[in-house]
Scaffold this motif. Structure first.
Motif, PDB file in Angstrom:
ATOM      1  N   GLY A  78       0.689  -1.312   0.114  1.00  0.00           N
ATOM      2  CA  GLY A  78      -0.041  -0.070  -0.028  1.00  0.00           C
ATOM      3  C   GLY A  78       0.817   1.292  -0.040  1.00  0.00           C
ATOM      4  O   GLY A  78       0.680   2.245  -0.724  1.00  0.00           O
ATOM      5  N   ALA A  79       1.987   1.333   0.847  1.00  0.00           N
ATOM      6  CA  ALA A  79       2.845   2.442   0.825  1.00  0.00           C
ATOM      7  C   ALA A  79       3.493   2.630  -0.593  1.00  0.00           C
ATOM      8  O   ALA A  79       3.891   3.902  -1.076  1.00  0.00           O
ATOM      9  CB  ALA A  79       3.795   2.257   2.088  1.00  0.00           C
ATOM     10  N   ALA A  80       3.855   1.316  -1.023  1.00  0.00           N
ATOM     11  CA  ALA A  80       4.690   1.521  -2.027  1.00  0.00           C
ATOM     12  C   ALA A  80       3.919   2.058  -3.361  1.00  0.00           C
ATOM     13  O   ALA A  80       4.484   2.915  -4.149  1.00  0.00           O
ATOM     14  CB  ALA A  80       5.232   0.211  -2.551  1.00  0.00           C
ATOM     15  N   GLY A  81       2.608   1.701  -3.273  1.00  0.00           N
ATOM     16  CA  GLY A  81       1.584   2.416  -4.216  1.00  0.00           C
ATOM     17  C   GLY A  81       1.614   3.680  -4.160  1.00  0.00           C
ATOM     18  O   GLY A  81       1.518   4.556  -5.095  1.00  0.00           O
ATOM     19  N   VAL A  82       1.347   4.422  -2.845  1.00  0.00           N
ATOM     20  CA  VAL A  82       1.308   5.848  -2.908  1.00  0.00           C
ATOM     21  C   VAL A  82       2.561   6.458  -3.334  1.00  0.00           C
ATOM     22  O   VAL A  82       2.661   7.536  -4.250  1.00  0.00           O
ATOM     23  CB  VAL A  82       1.128   6.345  -1.266  1.00  0.00           C
ATOM     24  CG1 VAL A  82       1.349   7.551  -0.887  1.00  0.00           C
ATOM     25  CG2 VAL A  82       0.109   5.578  -1.014  1.00  0.00           C
ATOM     26  N   LEU A  83       3.782   5.928  -3.069  1.00  0.00           N
ATOM     27  CA  LEU A  83       5.100   6.396  -3.504  1.00  0.00           C
ATOM     28  C   LEU A  83       5.180   6.281  -4.831  1.00  0.00           C
ATOM     29  O   LEU A  83       5.548   7.469  -5.716  1.00  0.00           O
ATOM     30  CB  LEU A  83       6.148   5.861  -2.927  1.00  0.00           C
ATOM     31  CG  LEU A  83       6.504   5.818  -1.417  1.00  0.00           C
ATOM     32  CD1 LEU A  83       7.470   4.870  -1.135  1.00  0.00           C
ATOM     33  CD2 LEU A  83       6.984   7.239  -1.215  1.00  0.00           C
ATOM     34  N   ALA A 263       0.082  -8.680  -6.799  1.00  0.00           N
ATOM     35  CA  ALA A 263      -0.189  -7.494  -7.619  1.00  0.00           C
ATOM     36  C   ALA A 263      -1.693  -6.859  -6.973  1.00  0.00           C
ATOM     37  O   ALA A 263      -2.547  -7.498  -6.235  1.00  0.00           O
ATOM     38  CB  ALA A 263      -0.665  -7.650  -9.199  1.00  0.00           C
ATOM     39  N   PHE A 264      -1.874  -5.489  -7.584  1.00  0.00           N
ATOM     40  CA  PHE A 264      -3.065  -4.638  -7.363  1.00  0.00           C
ATOM     41  C   PHE A 264      -3.090  -4.192  -5.987  1.00  0.00           C
ATOM     42  O   PHE A 264      -4.117  -3.294  -5.950  1.00  0.00           O
ATOM     43  CB  PHE A 264      -4.083  -5.528  -7.882  1.00  0.00           C
ATOM     44  CG  PHE A 264      -4.254  -5.855  -9.511  1.00  0.00           C
ATOM     45  CD1 PHE A 264      -4.203  -4.749 -10.294  1.00  0.00           C
ATOM     46  CD2 PHE A 264      -4.308  -7.109  -9.896  1.00  0.00           C
ATOM     47  CE1 PHE A 264      -3.969  -5.219 -11.580  1.00  0.00           C
ATOM     48  CE2 PHE A 264      -4.049  -7.796 -11.097  1.00  0.00           C
ATOM     49  CZ  PHE A 264      -3.915  -6.495 -12.000  1.00  0.00           C
ATOM     50  N   ILE A 265      -2.371  -4.708  -5.045  1.00  0.00           N
ATOM     51  CA  ILE A 265      -2.720  -3.989  -3.674  1.00  0.00           C
ATOM     52  C   ILE A 265      -2.243  -2.599  -3.785  1.00  0.00           C
ATOM     53  O   ILE A 265      -3.029  -1.606  -3.244  1.00  0.00           O
ATOM     54  CB  ILE A 265      -1.955  -4.532  -2.561  1.00  0.00           C
ATOM     55  CG1 ILE A 265      -2.650  -5.986  -2.234  1.00  0.00           C
ATOM     56  CG2 ILE A 265      -1.983  -4.010  -1.294  1.00  0.00           C
ATOM     57  CD1 ILE A 265      -4.188  -6.096  -1.663  1.00  0.00           C
ATOM     58  N   GLY A 292      -3.927  -0.992   3.440  1.00  0.00           N
ATOM     59  CA  GLY A 292      -3.137  -2.294   2.801  1.00  0.00           C
ATOM     60  C   GLY A 292      -3.065  -3.584   3.565  1.00  0.00           C
ATOM     61  O   GLY A 292      -3.327  -4.579   3.268  1.00  0.00           O
ATOM     62  N   ALA A 293      -2.771  -3.413   4.638  1.00  0.00           N
ATOM     63  CA  ALA A 293      -2.772  -4.609   5.791  1.00  0.00           C
ATOM     64  C   ALA A 293      -4.122  -5.114   5.992  1.00  0.00           C
ATOM     65  O   ALA A 293      -4.446  -6.326   5.714  1.00  0.00           O
ATOM     66  CB  ALA A 293      -2.435  -4.067   7.177  1.00  0.00           C
ATOM     67  N   ILE A 294      -5.248  -4.346   5.954  1.00  0.00           N
ATOM     68  CA  ILE A 294      -6.486  -4.762   6.148  1.00  0.00           C
ATOM     69  C   ILE A 294      -7.057  -5.610   4.676  1.00  0.00           C
ATOM     70  O   ILE A 294      -7.540  -6.817   4.834  1.00  0.00           O
ATOM     71  CB  ILE A 294      -7.720  -3.749   6.060  1.00  0.00           C
ATOM     72  CG1 ILE A 294      -7.514  -3.145   7.782  1.00  0.00           C
ATOM     73  CG2 ILE A 294      -9.058  -3.865   6.114  1.00  0.00           C
ATOM     74  CD1 ILE A 294      -8.275  -2.065   7.850  1.00  0.00           C
TER      75      ILE A 294
END
Length: 336
Positions: A78-83, A263-265, A292-294
């Protein structure tokens, strides 16, 4: 439907508290529910009065590790997606779509085939290298041609790198049966059967990536105003972007080393976080870690019941939701 669900800071703090509560509930459900059901008494007994029974072994050595790994991997993706979405200004940016997962997977396959690598610690560093090289390749290919880097070009470059890496992986697995047996465990994209020893190796890198993302969230807000504006405000944009890239490598490489390519998270979670808390990257980052964890724990739980008594790999569950979301986001975002 409002464009932002929580508009005040007080509501956003309350939302974070609610997200933590939901995460804890799902973590408990992940331990208790599956092909074999357990009660809270079984759970507490396994932790406080462990006697080595089959049920206690399942709870302590199987269910708890997979829930913890799913939570950490989901938060990291989730954090990587934001970045990635902030760095490329691309609404469909995601580690799987941009070839980072495939690059990390290919590096592990080649390491096992060519050098006989088998240690978890080595896999982690190799995954970091593969993530960095594939990311550099996508950036280079997406920057070619007149006009430089654009959302469409970088997405096509990511698709090309993913296809190339995947074809190499399949070729190696067909040729070398020994490699197939050793790395299929990682390439399946699942938290089933993972042990806590895997998490011990990757958690320090994940934690560093989480901390770095939170620290960079405020400078990223400035960067989103444009490079010229950010430089005019005194920001060293090159260092901010380098820090973002470093965090992406840590988060994606550690996630692939722990659970394989999922993928896709990283695509879905930032959009959910933006809908809940708005476009302020400080709030988006905090929410993306929790959401992301949820989401990954929820996907793991759902995968246990979809094909009962067998289990559906968690990567399949995220793809079932993520593929339609990708099409929707691409049509909405890249057409602008």
């Amino acid at each position: 439907m409002p464009s932002v669900l929580l508009r005040s800071n007080a509501a956003r703090w309350a939302g974070l508290a609610l997200s933590i509560f939901i995460l804890l509930l799902l973590a408990a459900a992940g331990v208790l529910y599956g092909s074999k059901l357990f009660s809270l008494a079984d759970f507490t007994g396994a932790l406080t009065r462990f006697q080595g029974t089959n049920d206690q072994i399942i709870i302590k050595d199987v269910r708890i590790p997979r829930v913890l790994i799913a939570a950490c991997v989901g938060a990291s993706l989730g954090a990587a997606g934001v970045l990635l979405q902030a760095l490329t200004r691309n609404p469909v940016a995601e580690p799987g779509i941009f070839g980072l997962n495939a690059g990390a997977g290919l590096s592990i396959v080649l390491a096992v085939t060519l050098f006989g690598t088998a240690s978890l610690q080595s896999f982690t560093w190799i995954a970091f290298l593969g993530t960095a090289l594939s990311g550099a390749a996508v950036y280079f290919l997406g920057s070619l041609g007149r006009g430089g880097l654009s959302p469409v070009r970088v997405t096509l470059a990511g698709a090309a790198v993913t296809a190339l890496a995947t074809s190499f992986i399949q070729t190696v697995l067909v040729v070398d049966q020994r490699t197939t047996e050793e790395v299929l465990f990682w390439l399946s994209g699942s938290v089933e059967g993972r042990k806590l020893t895997i998490l011990y190796h990757v958690l320090p890198f994940m934690a560093a990536g989480w901390a770095g993302t939170l620290l960079l969230s405020s400078p990223m807000n400035t960067l989103m105003l444009g490079d010229d504006v950010a430089k005019g405000l005194g920001q060293r944009t090159v260092w901010v972007k380098a820090g973002m890239a470093g965090c992406i490598i840590l988060l994606v490489g550690a996630s692939v080393a722990a659970a394989g390519p999922i993928a896709f998270i990283g695509l879905i979670v930032p959009h959910l976080a933006r809908y809940v808390a708005g476009g302020d990257l400080r709030w988006m980052t905090a929410y993306s870690l929790l959401l992301g964890a949820i989401m990954l724990i929820l996907a793991d739980i759902a995968g246990r019941f979809v094909a009962m008594p067998n289990e559906m790999p968690i990567g399949v569950m995220t793809a079932l939701l993520g593929a339609p979301f990708f099409i929707y986001t691409a049509r909405k975002g890249l057409s602008r």
